[in-house]
Design a protein around this motif. Structure first.
Motif, PDB file in Angstrom:
ATOM      1  N   ALA A   1      -7.586  13.414  -5.639  1.00 56.39           N
ATOM      2  CA  ALA A   1      -7.184  12.024  -5.443  1.00 56.39           C
ATOM      3  C   ALA A   1      -7.961  11.084  -6.358  1.00 56.39           C
ATOM      4  CB  ALA A   1      -7.380  11.617  -3.982  1.00 56.39           C
TER       5      ALA A   1
ATOM      6  N   PHE B   1      -5.553   8.904  -8.781  1.00 58.73           N
ATOM      7  CA  PHE B   1      -5.178   7.573  -8.285  1.00 58.73           C
ATOM      8  C   PHE B   1      -6.137   6.486  -8.758  1.00 58.73           C
ATOM      9  CE2 PHE B   1      -3.038  10.421  -5.346  1.00 58.73           C
ATOM     10  CZ  PHE B   1      -1.787   9.824  -5.239  1.00 58.73           C
ATOM     11  N   ASP B   2      -5.581   5.301  -8.930  1.00 59.55           N
ATOM     12  CA  ASP B   2      -6.369   4.119  -9.276  1.00 59.55           C
ATOM     13  C   ASP B   2      -6.831   3.368  -8.033  1.00 59.55           C
ATOM     14  OD1 ASP B   2      -5.910   4.200 -12.260  1.00 59.55           O
ATOM     15  OD2 ASP B   2      -3.841   4.114 -11.547  1.00 59.55           O
TER      16      ASP B   2
ATOM     17  N   PRO C   1     -11.920   4.974  -7.732  1.00 60.36           N
ATOM     18  CA  PRO C   1     -10.733   4.165  -7.509  1.00 60.36           C
ATOM     19  C   PRO C   1     -11.069   2.964  -6.622  1.00 60.36           C
ATOM     20  CG  PRO C   1     -10.317   6.488  -7.009  1.00 60.36           C
ATOM     21  CD  PRO C   1     -11.799   6.310  -7.162  1.00 60.36           C
TER      22      PRO C   1
ATOM     23  N   LEU D   1      -1.510   3.632 -10.020  1.00 58.94           N
ATOM     24  CA  LEU D   1      -1.056   4.501  -8.943  1.00 58.94           C
ATOM     25  C   LEU D   1      -1.931   4.336  -7.707  1.00 58.94           C
ATOM     26  CD1 LEU D   1       1.267   6.499  -8.678  1.00 58.94           C
ATOM     27  CD2 LEU D   1      -0.310   8.331  -9.362  1.00 58.94           C
ATOM     28  N   HIS D   2      -1.268   4.091  -6.569  1.00 59.69           N
ATOM     29  CA  HIS D   2      -1.950   3.858  -5.288  1.00 59.69           C
ATOM     30  C   HIS D   2      -1.638   4.996  -4.326  1.00 59.69           C
ATOM     31  CE1 HIS D   2      -2.621  -0.597  -6.034  1.00 59.69           C
ATOM     32  NE2 HIS D   2      -1.681  -0.321  -6.922  1.00 59.69           N
ATOM     33  N   LEU D   3      -2.655   5.565  -3.699  1.00 63.92           N
ATOM     34  CA  LEU D   3      -2.453   6.516  -2.607  1.00 63.92           C
ATOM     35  C   LEU D   3      -2.426   5.727  -1.308  1.00 63.92           C
ATOM     36  CD1 LEU D   3      -2.184   9.430  -1.567  1.00 63.92           C
ATOM     37  CD2 LEU D   3      -4.680   9.473  -1.340  1.00 63.92           C
TER      38      LEU D   3
ATOM     39  N   GLU E   1       2.161   6.340  -3.527  1.00 64.92           N
ATOM     40  CA  GLU E   1       2.553   7.681  -3.101  1.00 64.92           C
ATOM     41  C   GLU E   1       1.801   8.054  -1.830  1.00 64.92           C
ATOM     42  OE1 GLU E   1       4.733   9.904  -4.335  1.00 64.92           O
ATOM     43  OE2 GLU E   1       5.403   8.687  -6.042  1.00 64.92           O
TER      44      GLU E   1
ATOM     45  N   VAL F   1      -0.941  13.635  -2.339  1.00 62.21           N
ATOM     46  CA  VAL F   1      -1.580  13.955  -3.614  1.00 62.21           C
ATOM     47  C   VAL F   1      -0.735  14.955  -4.394  1.00 62.21           C
ATOM     48  CG1 VAL F   1      -3.623  14.978  -4.692  1.00 62.21           C
ATOM     49  CG2 VAL F   1      -3.890  13.463  -2.721  1.00 62.21           C
TER      50      VAL F   1
ATOM     51  N   ILE G   1      -7.040   3.917  -3.483  1.00 65.36           N
ATOM     52  CA  ILE G   1      -6.832   4.730  -2.286  1.00 65.36           C
ATOM     53  C   ILE G   1      -6.911   3.795  -1.087  1.00 65.36           C
ATOM     54  CG2 ILE G   1      -7.749   6.603  -0.849  1.00 65.36           C
ATOM     55  CD1 ILE G   1      -8.837   7.872  -3.473  1.00 65.36           C
TER      56      ILE G   1
ATOM     57  N   TRP H   1       3.762  12.227 -11.638  1.00 70.19           N
ATOM     58  CA  TRP H   1       3.213  11.049 -12.309  1.00 70.19           C
ATOM     59  C   TRP H   1       2.532  11.295 -13.642  1.00 70.19           C
ATOM     60  CZ3 TRP H   1       4.611   6.333 -12.143  1.00 70.19           C
ATOM     61  CH2 TRP H   1       5.297   5.860 -11.013  1.00 70.19           C
TER      62      TRP H   1
ATOM     63  N   ALA I   1       2.453  13.431  -5.893  1.00 68.54           N
ATOM     64  CA  ALA I   1       2.123  12.532  -7.009  1.00 68.54           C
ATOM     65  C   ALA I   1       1.712  13.320  -8.245  1.00 68.54           C
ATOM     66  CB  ALA I   1       1.010  11.576  -6.588  1.00 68.54           C
TER      67      ALA I   1
END
Length: 220
Positions: free
Chosen positions: A92, A96-97, A122, A78-80, A56, A59, A99, A66, A62
């Motif tokens: 974030a 997120f997992d 992350p 989940l990736h930013l 995504e 932020v 970044i 999500w 997502a």
């Protein structure tokens, strides 16, 4: 379901072919489905087809879609992949997992505070503006050593580098340079390659490719 599964299988097949040509294992490449601007109804068929890594850009977007999707399917990562404002670092880190867009000192410091507060970090990539484009995020190549040093000093573990090559130029030299920079700094991961050039990226060392259009079709 069948359309999504077919598109996913086609992209996975291209990744496997490129990996084979580069004498790499297809399992060494993480396919990130770029779900930005796509709603839950477009995402669910890909999840049903077995896709688990999604990217995504924002932020807020997502956070809106999500949590419910993840409640339906444990194991989604989940990736930013878009630019991150320092004042959104807490959100974030919570959501997120990974970044992919760490690119400046103020963001390093904000992420360090957010990670310490949350008790989790992350996976982090430093985005490098290899093409030197003024309109694009990413730190300059010359500034990379200092930024990596600052991240280490702040207690952040940087796992890799990310780049987006200039749109109108052959991407291979930019991918090759990112691969060389990551190797020089002892970083194992390279986030590079999108729908139009992910096979080239795999050939040149990508560990993460960010594919949207080839999986979802035109953006919503």
């Amino acid at each position: 379901m069948s359309d999504a599964a077919g598109r996913l299988a086609e992209v996975q097949g291209h990744i496997a072919d490129a990996a084979r040509r580069a004498r790499r294992g297809a399992d060494d490449i993480c396919l990130i489905a770029v779900s930005k601007t796509h709603g839950a109804d477009a995402i669910r068929p890909l999840i049903a087809a077995g896709q688990r890594h999604f990217g995504e850009n924002r932020v807020q977007e997502a956070a809106a879609k999500w949590p419910a999707l993840r409640a339906e399917t444990p194991g989604v990562v989940l990736h930013l992949i878009g630019q991150l404002q320092s004042n959104k670092a807490d959100d974030a880190v919570a959501l997120f997992d990974a970044i992919h867009s760490v690119d400046r000192s103020s963001l390093v410091q904000a992420l360090a505070r957010a990670c310490a507060k949350a008790g989790r970090q992350p996976q982090l990539f430093v985005q490098v503006n290899i093409g030197g484009e003024a309109q694009k995020g990413g730190c300059a190549v010359a500034d990379l050593p200092a930024l990596l040093g600052e991240a280490k000093e702040a207690g952040l573990a940087i796992a890799g580098l990310m780049t987006i090559p200039p749109a109108a130029q052959e991407p291979a030299p930019f991918f090759a340079l990112l691969d060389e920079l990551a190797g020089r700094h002892g970083l194992p991961l390279r986030s590079m390659g999108m729908s139009g050039d992910y096979e080239t990226a795999v050939m040149l060392g990508a560990t993460h490719v960010r594919v949207g259009t080839a999986l979802f079709g035109a953006r919503g």
